[in-house]
Design a protein around this motif. Structure first.
Motif, PDB file in Angstrom:
ATOM      1  N   MET A 273     -33.451  17.269 -31.059  1.00  0.00           N
ATOM      2  CA  MET A 273     -34.028  17.018 -29.744  1.00  0.00           C
ATOM      3  C   MET A 273     -35.521  17.350 -29.853  1.00  0.00           C
ATOM      4  N   SER A 274     -36.229  17.314 -28.717  1.00  0.00           N
ATOM      5  CA  SER A 274     -37.689  17.499 -28.795  1.00  0.00           C
ATOM      6  C   SER A 274     -38.093  18.751 -29.572  1.00  0.00           C
TER       7      SER A 274
ATOM      8  N   VAL B  74     -34.626   9.621 -24.502  1.00  0.00           N
ATOM      9  CA  VAL B  74     -33.736  10.181 -23.471  1.00  0.00           C
ATOM     10  C   VAL B  74     -34.447  10.141 -22.120  1.00  0.00           C
TER      11      VAL B  74
ATOM     12  N   ASN C  20     -27.394  10.802 -19.636  1.00  0.00           N
ATOM     13  CA  ASN C  20     -26.262  11.734 -19.696  1.00  0.00           C
ATOM     14  C   ASN C  20     -25.438  11.828 -18.409  1.00  0.00           C
TER      15      ASN C  20
ATOM     16  N   LYS D 153     -33.103  10.415 -18.986  1.00  0.00           N
ATOM     17  CA  LYS D 153     -32.408  11.037 -17.846  1.00  0.00           C
ATOM     18  C   LYS D 153     -33.398  11.659 -16.866  1.00  0.00           C
TER      19      LYS D 153
ATOM     20  N   ARG E 282     -32.607  12.439 -30.525  1.00  0.00           N
ATOM     21  CA  ARG E 282     -32.542  12.181 -29.082  1.00  0.00           C
ATOM     22  C   ARG E 282     -33.687  12.945 -28.414  1.00  0.00           C
ATOM     23  N   LEU E 283     -34.755  12.222 -28.080  1.00  0.00           N
ATOM     24  CA  LEU E 283     -35.938  12.908 -27.548  1.00  0.00           C
ATOM     25  C   LEU E 283     -36.221  12.516 -26.112  1.00  0.00           C
ATOM     26  N   GLY E 284     -36.331  13.516 -25.258  1.00  0.00           N
ATOM     27  CA  GLY E 284     -36.676  13.285 -23.863  1.00  0.00           C
ATOM     28  C   GLY E 284     -38.064  13.776 -23.542  1.00  0.00           C
ATOM     29  N   SER E 285     -38.208  15.091 -23.430  1.00  0.00           N
ATOM     30  CA  SER E 285     -39.469  15.646 -22.926  1.00  0.00           C
ATOM     31  C   SER E 285     -40.675  15.327 -23.809  1.00  0.00           C
TER      32      SER E 285
ATOM     33  N   ILE F  34     -25.204  10.053 -23.879  1.00  0.00           N
ATOM     34  CA  ILE F  34     -25.348  11.241 -24.726  1.00  0.00           C
ATOM     35  C   ILE F  34     -24.730  12.494 -24.122  1.00  0.00           C
TER      36      ILE F  34
ATOM     37  N   MET G  76     -25.492  19.666 -31.210  1.00  0.00           N
ATOM     38  CA  MET G  76     -26.682  20.313 -30.642  1.00  0.00           C
ATOM     39  C   MET G  76     -26.793  21.725 -31.191  1.00  0.00           C
TER      40      MET G  76
ATOM     41  N   MET H 272     -22.218  14.021 -33.995  1.00  0.00           N
ATOM     42  CA  MET H 272     -23.324  14.467 -33.148  1.00  0.00           C
ATOM     43  C   MET H 272     -23.181  15.964 -32.914  1.00  0.00           C
TER      44      MET H 272
ATOM     45  N   ARG I 117     -39.005  17.637 -17.656  1.00  0.00           N
ATOM     46  CA  ARG I 117     -38.230  17.213 -16.485  1.00  0.00           C
ATOM     47  C   ARG I 117     -38.354  18.274 -15.398  1.00  0.00           C
TER      48      ARG I 117
HETATM   49  C1  LIG Z   1     -31.514  16.066 -22.441  1.00  0.00           C
HETATM   50  C2  LIG Z   1     -30.882  15.849 -23.778  1.00  0.00           C
HETATM   51  C3  LIG Z   1     -31.674  15.568 -24.906  1.00  0.00           C
HETATM   52  C4  LIG Z   1     -33.183  15.506 -24.889  1.00  0.00           C
HETATM   53  O1  LIG Z   1     -33.728  16.763 -24.663  1.00  0.00           O
HETATM   54  P1  LIG Z   1     -35.313  17.048 -24.835  1.00  0.00           P
HETATM   55  O2  LIG Z   1     -35.377  18.504 -25.116  1.00  0.00           O
HETATM   56  O3  LIG Z   1     -35.941  16.678 -23.547  1.00  0.00           O
HETATM   57  O4  LIG Z   1     -35.787  16.219 -25.964  1.00  0.00           O
HETATM   58  C5  LIG Z   1     -31.016  15.330 -26.100  1.00  0.00           C
HETATM   59  N1  LIG Z   1     -29.672  15.379 -26.200  1.00  0.00           N
HETATM   60  C6  LIG Z   1     -28.892  15.643 -25.139  1.00  0.00           C
HETATM   61  C7  LIG Z   1     -27.408  15.669 -25.324  1.00  0.00           C
HETATM   62  C8  LIG Z   1     -29.462  15.890 -23.890  1.00  0.00           C
HETATM   63  O5  LIG Z   1     -28.677  16.174 -22.848  1.00  0.00           O
END
Ligand SMILES: *Cc1c(COP(=O)(O)O)cnc(C)c1O
Length: 225
Positions: A194-195, A23, A46, A25, A210-213, A67, A153, A151, A219
């Motif tokens: 997620m993370s 991820v 996103n 973004k 879905r991994l960002g941080s 996403i 959260m 999907m 961020r």
């Molecule tokens: C930002 C986001 C993520 C990733 O989040 P992290 O906590 O940074 O891994 C995953 N899914 C969605 C829908 C997001 O908006």
């Protein structure tokens, strides 16, 4: 650790059937390229405008996942190239994706987003709403979208039991839809994790995290402003 190191370490730890969506973004194109140069090609964004800008500039073999919450009037901008839309939460949105899929002569892959968290702020369908959508004649007539999974959260909490129960709930929806509505080999994906919670998600049957941080670092800039 660098982006490349984070990425490789996480990838090594994942079961083979789990797809990692990086991820990206709010992160600059150089950050994406650093991951790309290590062979990673699956990225998630996103915001429509940010995705369109990045898609224009970056290598064309990147698989872009959308996403976030998608507004109907913006589907047209991503329809030509998007690989998977994760968060379909209404029949109206799906109809527009189908229409734009037809215009672009594509079948656009989508996931149904379920509201599994104990938080009002999160988007998503209830089980009843999803089943109604899946049973509608309008949905059955669509031939430019393909629903390939679900999907969700989990609640933002440190209560692991709660997170686990919410993911298990999503997996149960997946199983029930496969049994009753979409009994084909393309219906395979369970996008959850997620993370902070992906390890629990994998234990509960995730096929797509879905991994960002945990890859790119935290961020600093919120793109919700
Ligand atoms: C930002 C986001 C993520 C990733 O989040 P992290 O906590 O940074 O891994 C995953 N899914 C969605 C829908 C997001 O908006």
């Amino acid at each position: 650790m660098s982006i490349a190191e984070n990425l490789l370490k996480i990838k090594q730890s994942l079961p083979k059937n789990v797809t990692l969506v990086a991820v990206s973004k709010t992160k600059p194109e150089e950050a994406i390229l650093e991951a790309y140069q290590k062979g990673h090609k699956v990225f998630g964004e996103n915001k429509v405008q940010e995705l369109v800008d990045k898609q224009e500039h970056l290598p064309k073999d990147i698989e872009w996942h959308f996403i976030g919450h998608l507004q109907t009037n913006k589907v047209k901008y991503i329809a030509p190239f998007v690989h998977l839309i994760h968060a379909v939460d209404s029949l109206k949105l799906l109809k527009e994706i189908n229409k734009q899929g037809a215009k672009n002569e594509r079948i656009i892959k989508c996931l149904l987003q379920f509201h599994i968290a104990n938080e009002k702020a999160k988007f998503g369908l209830s089980k009843e709403e999803a089943f109604e959508l899946l049973q509608s004649s309008e949905f059955k007539a669509m031939d430019h979208v393909k629903i390939v999974g679900v999907m969700g959260m989990a609640t933002y909490t440190d209560n692991e039991d709660q997170i686990r129960a919410e993911f298990a709930n999503l997996k149960a929806y997946f199983d029930e839809i496969k049994e009753k509505f979409i009994n084909n080999d393309d219906f395979t994906e369970n996008s959850m994790g997620m993370s902070a919670d992906y390890k629990i998600a994998i234990e509960e049957g995730s096929t797509m995290i879905r991994l960002g941080s945990s890859i790119f670092g935290i961020r600093f800039k919120s793109n919700f402003i």
